[in-house]
Each structure stands twice: as structure tokens, then as C-alpha cells.
Design an enzyme around this catalytic site. Structure first.
Site, PDB file in Angstrom:
ATOM      1  N   CYS A  90       0.865  -1.178   0.000  1.00  0.00           N
ATOM      2  CA  CYS A  90       0.000   0.000   0.000  1.00  0.00           C
ATOM      3  C   CYS A  90       0.903   1.230   0.000  1.00  0.00           C
ATOM      4  O   CYS A  90       1.630   1.470   0.970  1.00  0.00           O
ATOM      5  CB  CYS A  90      -0.911  -0.007   1.223  1.00  0.00           C
ATOM      6  SG  CYS A  90      -2.021   1.410   1.337  1.00  0.00           S
ATOM      7  N   HIS A  92       0.170   4.706  -0.240  1.00  0.00           N
ATOM      8  CA  HIS A  92      -0.185   5.798   0.676  1.00  0.00           C
ATOM      9  C   HIS A  92       0.006   5.339   2.111  1.00  0.00           C
ATOM     10  O   HIS A  92       0.428   6.112   2.978  1.00  0.00           O
ATOM     11  CB  HIS A  92      -1.626   6.266   0.422  1.00  0.00           C
ATOM     12  CG  HIS A  92      -2.638   5.697   1.341  1.00  0.00           C
ATOM     13  ND1 HIS A  92      -3.263   4.478   1.113  1.00  0.00           N
ATOM     14  CD2 HIS A  92      -3.138   6.154   2.514  1.00  0.00           C
ATOM     15  CE1 HIS A  92      -4.096   4.222   2.103  1.00  0.00           C
ATOM     16  NE2 HIS A  92      -4.051   5.218   2.959  1.00  0.00           N
ATOM     17  N   ASP A 251     -10.232   6.005  -3.174  1.00  0.00           N
ATOM     18  CA  ASP A 251      -9.008   6.509  -2.551  1.00  0.00           C
ATOM     19  C   ASP A 251      -8.966   8.031  -2.645  1.00  0.00           C
ATOM     20  O   ASP A 251      -9.102   8.603  -3.723  1.00  0.00           O
ATOM     21  CB  ASP A 251      -7.797   5.911  -3.258  1.00  0.00           C
ATOM     22  CG  ASP A 251      -6.524   5.992  -2.431  1.00  0.00           C
ATOM     23  OD1 ASP A 251      -6.381   6.952  -1.646  1.00  0.00           O
ATOM     24  OD2 ASP A 251      -5.673   5.100  -2.576  1.00  0.00           O
ATOM     25  N   CYS A 255      -3.004   7.358  -4.692  1.00  0.00           N
ATOM     26  CA  CYS A 255      -2.803   5.908  -4.642  1.00  0.00           C
ATOM     27  C   CYS A 255      -1.394   5.528  -5.111  1.00  0.00           C
ATOM     28  O   CYS A 255      -1.056   5.658  -6.292  1.00  0.00           O
ATOM     29  CB  CYS A 255      -3.851   5.161  -5.461  1.00  0.00           C
ATOM     30  SG  CYS A 255      -3.782   3.363  -5.241  1.00  0.00           S
ATOM     31  N   GLY A 256      -0.584   5.045  -4.185  1.00  0.00           N
ATOM     32  CA  GLY A 256       0.810   4.746  -4.498  1.00  0.00           C
ATOM     33  C   GLY A 256       1.003   3.522  -5.375  1.00  0.00           C
ATOM     34  O   GLY A 256       1.729   3.564  -6.376  1.00  0.00           O
ATOM     35  N   THR A 257       0.345   2.397  -5.030  1.00  0.00           N
ATOM     36  CA  THR A 257       0.489   1.216  -5.878  1.00  0.00           C
ATOM     37  C   THR A 257      -0.249   1.425  -7.202  1.00  0.00           C
ATOM     38  O   THR A 257       0.154   0.899  -8.243  1.00  0.00           O
ATOM     39  CB  THR A 257      -0.019  -0.053  -5.167  1.00  0.00           C
ATOM     40  OG1 THR A 257      -1.380   0.134  -4.753  1.00  0.00           O
ATOM     41  CG2 THR A 257       0.840  -0.375  -3.961  1.00  0.00           C
TER      42      THR A 257
END
Length: 335
Positions: A90, A92, A251, A255-257
Site C-alpha cells: 500500500c 499511501h 481513494d 494511490c501509491g500502488t
């Protein structure tokens, strides 16, 4: 009656919540965070539900639990929990976890300014900057990410036929770009996307069974997130997205991923170059700055190493009790 207490730091990364459990997490078996994740899912998922869902959380709640690293060269291990499940990675959540853990001196990195974090998806390295005792930004060097499939089609009962790509950035994302039957997320409300997404995700996983399995870890599989894309709010941004996860969550962060998956998609399609900034907006306008830090392979797939830079803020301190005498110890959803 059994009662468990969890000491938490609450915060958010670019708008999306992060509840960091610093004390009270269950002891887990396994040589890696991937194996520990499987143990947690088998025996302790009720803890995730109790901490994430109402009445202690909400439909968008996301969090993490800290563990000692398997490799003493690394700083810590982390398990990511949210209303959608126990995630392999994850982005974030990692930014929020690192920010709050360093500011509150829960972790003391072996090398100041650098963090080595073991996740179920693999080792994630990060750098960060301190100003006045606070972490001003965190930049992740995420797990290798790749485009898994493109130009797939699915039928939506409301919108009709949709084309999409699937990319991996720590989770598998179905990416739905503007097209004939989807004019862009700017033309839809968040509630409309929440209503459309569960059906589409279910139909994707039914139509393409066993197609999206990580080549190096078969416990990471299936499309778990949908990314709806559209025109950015700022002329300086590269794109905007609304990522759907869980049963009804959008989100609030970029969203990092998801941003990692988006980079992998754009790289495979020749739309971005290594080192070029990719500014990714969320549905509320907050942004991550992403770059391709390098290349590699994941099984048969050409892959990139995404760099994801963002910020987080601590919002409070929380001591949460799960009591087996409480009929709602595992939480609930209403809408």
C-alpha cells in the site's frame, strides 16, 4: 471475556486515512512478511475488521501494523490492513507509516534519511526529509511493477462495453481510460463510480480467472482495484485518477500502488521516459510525483521500478479496544 488493546497513531496521506498500530498487533509466524500475511489472514482477520470498520473505523479506513524485520539489515516489517483486506503493498499507507513512525520515534532508521521496509510484496526502500522535527516528504522506491495485459474488454450493465488494461504496482489494477462509453472521471460523481465498480471488478475476475497472478508470489492474485482516469485539475499534472477498493471506497490520495501500475502501463506503451516526472492527481486534487527509477523483469514481464513521492500528516493518538463481549467486535457496514 477476552479484551485486546491497540495503540495507534492516526493520520492521513494526501487525504486518505492511515491508522498505524504501533503496539498490540498479533504475533505472526513466517520467515517473510508474505508468509506472515497468510498467517494473519488465516487466524487474525477479525482484528483487521474490528480496527477498520465501524464503529471504530469507516468504509475508507486503511492502516498498518509494524513488525520486526526478518533481515537485520532492514528497519522494520509492515502489514497493510484496510476495509478491502490485508494488502500485499500500500503506497499511501507506506508513506503515512514512515512519516508517523519517524516523527513519533517509533522507528529509528539505521541510516538517517533512508528506510528499508519489508512488505508482503517485497522490500521497499524509501528516502525522506525532516524539517523542524516533522517529515516533509517520503519517496518510495516501490516493488517492480509491470503491465500484465492490455486491450481487454468487459461488459458493464450501465455503461456498456468497456476496454481496460491491467497493471501490477503492488496490487493488480484494472485501468479504465476515457473511451466511447466512459467519458472520463470528471463527468462522474464518486458515488456513481462506487456503484459501477463492484460489478465491473467481479465480472473481470470471472471472465479472466487465474490470469492475474504474480509470477513470484502466487498469493498475490486477481484484480483488487479499479482505476478510473480523466483530465487533471491542474495544467501541471500528468493525469488524474479515482481508485476504487474494498466494497465502496474511493481513494482520497493519488494511490501509491495505483500510480506505480499507471507508470508501468505508460512505460510499456511508450508514453513516458525513465526519469521523467509524472504528477498524479487524486479525486480531491492532492498529488504524488512519480518517476521511473529503473527497469527489470518480473517473471516473463518487462518491469519498472517506480519512485513515488508524497506527504502525510499525523492527526491524533488512539487507543482502541476490541472486546469479545461486544456484539460488534468485528465491526459492520451499513450502506
Amino acid at each position: 471475556m477476552a479484551r485486546s488493546t491497540f495503540y495507534c497513531l492516526d493520520g492521513h496521506t494526501c487525504g486518505n486515512p492511515v491508522r498505524l498500530v504501533v503496539k498490540g498487533g498479533p504475533a505472526l509466524q513466517g520467515k517473510s512478511m508474505s508468509e506472515k500475511r497468510q498467517h494473519f489472514l488465516r487466524e487474525f482477520d477479525r482484528i483487521r475488521k474490528g480496527l477498520m470498520f465501524e464503529p471504530r473505523g469507516h468504509d475508507m479506513m486503511s492502516g498498518s501494523i509494524l513488525y520486526p524485520p526478518a533481515d537485520p539489515e532492514n528497519d522494520f516489517g509492515v502489514l497493510f490492513i484496510e476495509t478491502s483486506g490485508c494488502l500485499p503493498m500500500c503506497g499511501h499507507g507506506a508513506i503515512g507509516t514512515i512519516t508517523m513512525a519517524i516523527e513519533e520515534k517509533v522507528i529509528l532508521p539505521k541510516n538517517p534519511g533512508i528506510v528499508r521496509m519489508e512488505t508482503p510484496a517485497g522490500l521497499v526502500q524509501a528516502t525522506y526529509s525532516m524539517e523542524g522535527g516533522k517529515v516533509s516528504w517520503v519517496k518510495l522506491k516501490n516493488v517492480p511493477s509491470y503491465l500484465a495485459a492490455e486491450n481487454l474488454e468487459i461488459e458493464c450493465s450501465v455503461l456498456g462495453r468497456l476496454k481496460f488494461d491491467v497493471a501490477y504496482g503492488g496490487n493488480f489494477y484494472a485501468i479504465i481510460d476515457p473511451q466511447k462509453n466512459f467519458s472520463g472521471l470528471e463527468h462522474f460523481t464518486a458515488s456513481q463510480l462506487v456503484q459501477l465498480s463492484p460489478e465491473i471488478r467481479a465480472r473481470i475476475n470471472k471472465k479472466y480467472p487465474d490470469q492475474f497472478i504474480h509470477p513470484e508470489d502466487s498469493t498475490i492474485r486477481d484484480v483488487s482495484h479499479l482505476m478510473w482516469t480523466g483530465v487533471p485539475l491542474s495544467s501541471e499534472s500528468s493525469g488524474r485518477n479515482a481508485v476504487f477498493y474494498g466494497d465502496k471506497a474511493i481513494d482520497r490520495s493519488p494511490c501509491g500502488t495505483g500510480t506505480s501500475a499507471r507508470l508501468a502501463q505508460w512505460d510499456a506503451q511508450g508514453r513516458i521516459k525513465e526519469g521523467q516526472d509524472f504528477i498524479h492527481e487524486s479525486i480531491i486534487g492532492s498529488a504524488f510525483t512519480a518517476t521511473i527509477e529503473g527497469t527489470g523483469r518480473v517473471g516473463e514481464y518487462p518491469a519498472i521500478i517506480p519512485g513515488i513521492k508524497g506527504w502525510a500528516r499525523l492527526t491524533g493518538y488512539n487507543r482502541i479496544t476490541l472486546d469479545e463481549d461486544d456484539p460488534f467486535v468485528c465491526g459492520f457496514q451499513v450502506i
